[in-house]
Design a protein around this motif. Structure first.
Motif, PDB file in Angstrom:
ATOM      1  N   ASP A  84      -5.591  -6.646  -7.977  1.00 50.50           N
ATOM      2  CA  ASP A  84      -5.509  -5.396  -7.217  1.00 50.50           C
ATOM      3  C   ASP A  84      -4.766  -5.631  -5.906  1.00 50.50           C
ATOM      4  O   ASP A  84      -4.586  -6.775  -5.474  1.00 50.50           O
ATOM      5  CB  ASP A  84      -6.909  -4.831  -6.935  1.00 50.50           C
ATOM      6  CG  ASP A  84      -6.939  -3.301  -6.975  1.00 50.50           C
ATOM      7  OD1 ASP A  84      -6.169  -2.679  -6.198  1.00 50.50           O
ATOM      8  OD2 ASP A  84      -7.709  -2.724  -7.770  1.00 50.50           O
ATOM      9  N   LEU A 134      -5.983  -4.013  -3.183  1.00 50.48           N
ATOM     10  CA  LEU A 134      -7.022  -3.700  -2.215  1.00 50.48           C
ATOM     11  C   LEU A 134      -8.283  -4.480  -2.561  1.00 50.48           C
ATOM     12  O   LEU A 134      -8.528  -4.784  -3.734  1.00 50.48           O
ATOM     13  CB  LEU A 134      -7.364  -2.205  -2.229  1.00 50.48           C
ATOM     14  CG  LEU A 134      -6.587  -1.252  -1.333  1.00 50.48           C
ATOM     15  CD1 LEU A 134      -7.200   0.141  -1.428  1.00 50.48           C
ATOM     16  CD2 LEU A 134      -6.574  -1.704   0.124  1.00 50.48           C
ATOM     17  N   TYR A 138      -9.405   1.231  -9.275  1.00 54.22           N
ATOM     18  CA  TYR A 138      -9.480   2.477  -8.523  1.00 54.22           C
ATOM     19  C   TYR A 138      -8.956   3.673  -9.328  1.00 54.22           C
ATOM     20  O   TYR A 138      -9.100   4.816  -8.898  1.00 54.22           O
ATOM     21  CB  TYR A 138      -8.705   2.353  -7.210  1.00 54.22           C
ATOM     22  CG  TYR A 138      -9.414   1.518  -6.174  1.00 54.22           C
ATOM     23  CD1 TYR A 138     -10.523   2.007  -5.494  1.00 54.22           C
ATOM     24  CD2 TYR A 138      -8.987   0.225  -5.880  1.00 54.22           C
ATOM     25  CE1 TYR A 138     -11.187   1.250  -4.547  1.00 54.22           C
ATOM     26  CE2 TYR A 138      -9.643  -0.548  -4.925  1.00 54.22           C
ATOM     27  CZ  TYR A 138     -10.745  -0.030  -4.268  1.00 54.22           C
ATOM     28  OH  TYR A 138     -11.402  -0.788  -3.323  1.00 54.22           O
ATOM     29  N   TRP A 156      -7.248   5.869  -4.449  1.00 51.17           N
ATOM     30  CA  TRP A 156      -7.653   4.814  -3.520  1.00 51.17           C
ATOM     31  C   TRP A 156      -8.408   5.395  -2.341  1.00 51.17           C
ATOM     32  O   TRP A 156      -8.191   6.557  -1.967  1.00 51.17           O
ATOM     33  CB  TRP A 156      -6.404   4.062  -3.039  1.00 51.17           C
ATOM     34  CG  TRP A 156      -5.732   3.330  -4.145  1.00 51.17           C
ATOM     35  CD1 TRP A 156      -6.048   2.083  -4.629  1.00 51.17           C
ATOM     36  CD2 TRP A 156      -4.637   3.789  -4.941  1.00 51.17           C
ATOM     37  NE1 TRP A 156      -5.205   1.743  -5.669  1.00 51.17           N
ATOM     38  CE2 TRP A 156      -4.325   2.765  -5.883  1.00 51.17           C
ATOM     39  CE3 TRP A 156      -3.872   4.958  -4.938  1.00 51.17           C
ATOM     40  CZ2 TRP A 156      -3.307   2.903  -6.805  1.00 51.17           C
ATOM     41  CZ3 TRP A 156      -2.846   5.100  -5.869  1.00 51.17           C
ATOM     42  CH2 TRP A 156      -2.573   4.071  -6.787  1.00 51.17           C
ATOM     43  N   ARG A 167      -3.179  -0.637   1.625  1.00 50.13           N
ATOM     44  CA  ARG A 167      -2.748  -1.760   0.805  1.00 50.13           C
ATOM     45  C   ARG A 167      -3.045  -3.081   1.509  1.00 50.13           C
ATOM     46  O   ARG A 167      -3.261  -3.139   2.723  1.00 50.13           O
ATOM     47  CB  ARG A 167      -1.244  -1.665   0.512  1.00 50.13           C
ATOM     48  CG  ARG A 167      -0.854  -0.518  -0.414  1.00 50.13           C
ATOM     49  CD  ARG A 167      -1.371  -0.738  -1.820  1.00 50.13           C
ATOM     50  NE  ARG A 167      -0.918   0.259  -2.771  1.00 50.13           N
ATOM     51  CZ  ARG A 167      -1.644   1.296  -3.175  1.00 50.13           C
ATOM     52  NH1 ARG A 167      -2.861   1.472  -2.661  1.00 50.13           N
ATOM     53  NH2 ARG A 167      -1.182   2.137  -4.069  1.00 50.13           N
ATOM     54  N   TYR A 225     -12.292  -4.862  -3.315  1.00 50.43           N
ATOM     55  CA  TYR A 225     -13.216  -3.987  -4.054  1.00 50.43           C
ATOM     56  C   TYR A 225     -14.554  -4.690  -4.186  1.00 50.43           C
ATOM     57  O   TYR A 225     -14.681  -5.880  -3.901  1.00 50.43           O
ATOM     58  CB  TYR A 225     -12.648  -3.606  -5.422  1.00 50.43           C
ATOM     59  CG  TYR A 225     -12.338  -4.774  -6.341  1.00 50.43           C
ATOM     60  CD1 TYR A 225     -13.300  -5.282  -7.214  1.00 50.43           C
ATOM     61  CD2 TYR A 225     -11.064  -5.349  -6.362  1.00 50.43           C
ATOM     62  CE1 TYR A 225     -13.007  -6.346  -8.069  1.00 50.43           C
ATOM     63  CE2 TYR A 225     -10.768  -6.407  -7.202  1.00 50.43           C
ATOM     64  CZ  TYR A 225     -11.749  -6.897  -8.058  1.00 50.43           C
ATOM     65  OH  TYR A 225     -11.468  -7.951  -8.895  1.00 50.43           O
ATOM     66  N   ARG A 251      -1.463   5.445   1.253  1.00 52.99           N
ATOM     67  CA  ARG A 251      -2.268   4.586   0.375  1.00 52.99           C
ATOM     68  C   ARG A 251      -2.505   3.235   1.051  1.00 52.99           C
ATOM     69  O   ARG A 251      -1.553   2.471   1.253  1.00 52.99           O
ATOM     70  CB  ARG A 251      -1.540   4.369  -0.956  1.00 52.99           C
ATOM     71  CG  ARG A 251      -1.223   5.652  -1.703  1.00 52.99           C
ATOM     72  CD  ARG A 251      -0.330   5.374  -2.898  1.00 52.99           C
ATOM     73  NE  ARG A 251       0.048   6.597  -3.582  1.00 52.99           N
ATOM     74  CZ  ARG A 251       0.906   6.651  -4.598  1.00 52.99           C
ATOM     75  NH1 ARG A 251       1.478   5.522  -5.032  1.00 52.99           N
ATOM     76  NH2 ARG A 251       1.192   7.792  -5.164  1.00 52.99           N
TER      77      ARG A 251
END
Length: 295
Positions: free
Chosen positions: A185, A187, A7, A11, A244, A189, A242
């Motif tokens: 990561d 997150l 990212y 994000w 998460r 994707y 953000r």
């Protein structure tokens, strides 16, 4: 080609379904009976257990068989009761041969509302497969036994170690929602080569497998404290806007043991106590929510 940027510090801005910015996945490995054992006709026995095996390679290791069997015979029920007690649904990563040998146990998991995901036919890296055809056959076998035992078609995948170069294409062809063989990561994707398949990262640090490693946890509270530290860090980032994801992993034969079960029970209590500051959900629900929020 490896992507080391991700990212890039920017994000997506979204909230999980309950309004929180931090999602938490509890995953439980259901693999006992699918580990390699000479007694099951495999060429070698799994060496990693409470101790590294001292049995000669190629010789049946009944001690290791029993260490694994404890997870199914005793650990599973302790852990299912803990999940029920704290009102948390989990994703169970199921190996096909384990389900084939204990379908009533897999069915009990599904009956309690937990997700059944594919963890390979055997507890082995998919990078070991010599061909896409062989890997595809084992994926199909695993999907079939899970479907028969649990009454649902699995939509998620995670194998021991590493995928093969063919795995993601095979998963996409079979309509999988997500793969979790990613440790890179905080997150989910998308993989541009397989846009229909979400990459839902997993974690090996907030994982009870570290009880079996010399640089890992010894007392149950050490894992509880580690997860609490991870939650503190990610909650601060989430509350700064953000989104998460935190992954917490358990094994029936590891945290199912009485002396290590508090590593699960206390973490579940902590998660429940955080209320709507976090969203605790099955991995399929997390994947669906991410796709809906970022399409």
């Amino acid at each position: 080609m490896r992507d080391l940027v991700g990212y890039g510090g920017t994000w997506p801005d979204f909230r999980w379904p309950n309004g929180a910015r931090l999602a938490v996945s509890v995953a439980v490995n259901f693999e006992e009976g699918a580990e390699q054992q000479v007694g099951d006709g495999d060429p070698r026995s799994e060496p990693m257990g409470e101790f590294m095996s001292v049995v000669a390679p190629g010789t049946r290791d009944m001690g290791q068989e029993q260490i694994f069997a404890y997870g199914m015979r005793a650990g599973l029920w302790r852990m299912l009761d803990g999940l029920d007690r704290h009102g948390i649904t989990a994703t169970f990563l199921m190996c096909g041969r384990a389900v084939e040998r204990s379908p009533s146990l897999a069915a009990a998991i599904a009956t309690r509302g937990h997700e059944a995901a594919v963890h390979g036919w055997l507890w082995r890296p998919h990078s070991d497969y010599a061909s896409a055809e062989a890997e595809g056959r084992d994926l199909d076998r695993c999907m079939a036994v899970i479907r028969d035992a649990c009454g649902t078609t699995p939509r998620g995948f995670f194998c021991r170690g590493s995928e093969s170069v063919w795995t993601r294409a095979l998963l996409a062809e079979r309509g999988f929602l997500y793969t979790s063989n990613a440790f890179d990561d905080d997150l989910p994707y998308r993989d541009p080569q397989h846009p229909s398949l979400l990459v839902l990262p997993y974690a090996l640090d907030s994982n009870d497998s570290k009880f079996f490693h010399p640089n890992g946890f010894v007392r149950a509270q050490e894992m509880v404290d580690y997860v609490a530290d991870a939650l503190e860090t990610l909650l601060a980032e989430a509350e700064a806007g953000r989104p998460r994801l935190l992954n917490i992993g358990y094994h029936l034969r590891i945290s199912g043991r009485p002396g290590r079960f508090p590593a699960m029970d206390r973490v579940l209590a902590h998660l429940a106590g955080l209320g709507d500051r976090i969203w605790v959900a099955r991995r399929d629900a997390i994947a669906e929510a991410f796709i809906a929020a970022t399409r």
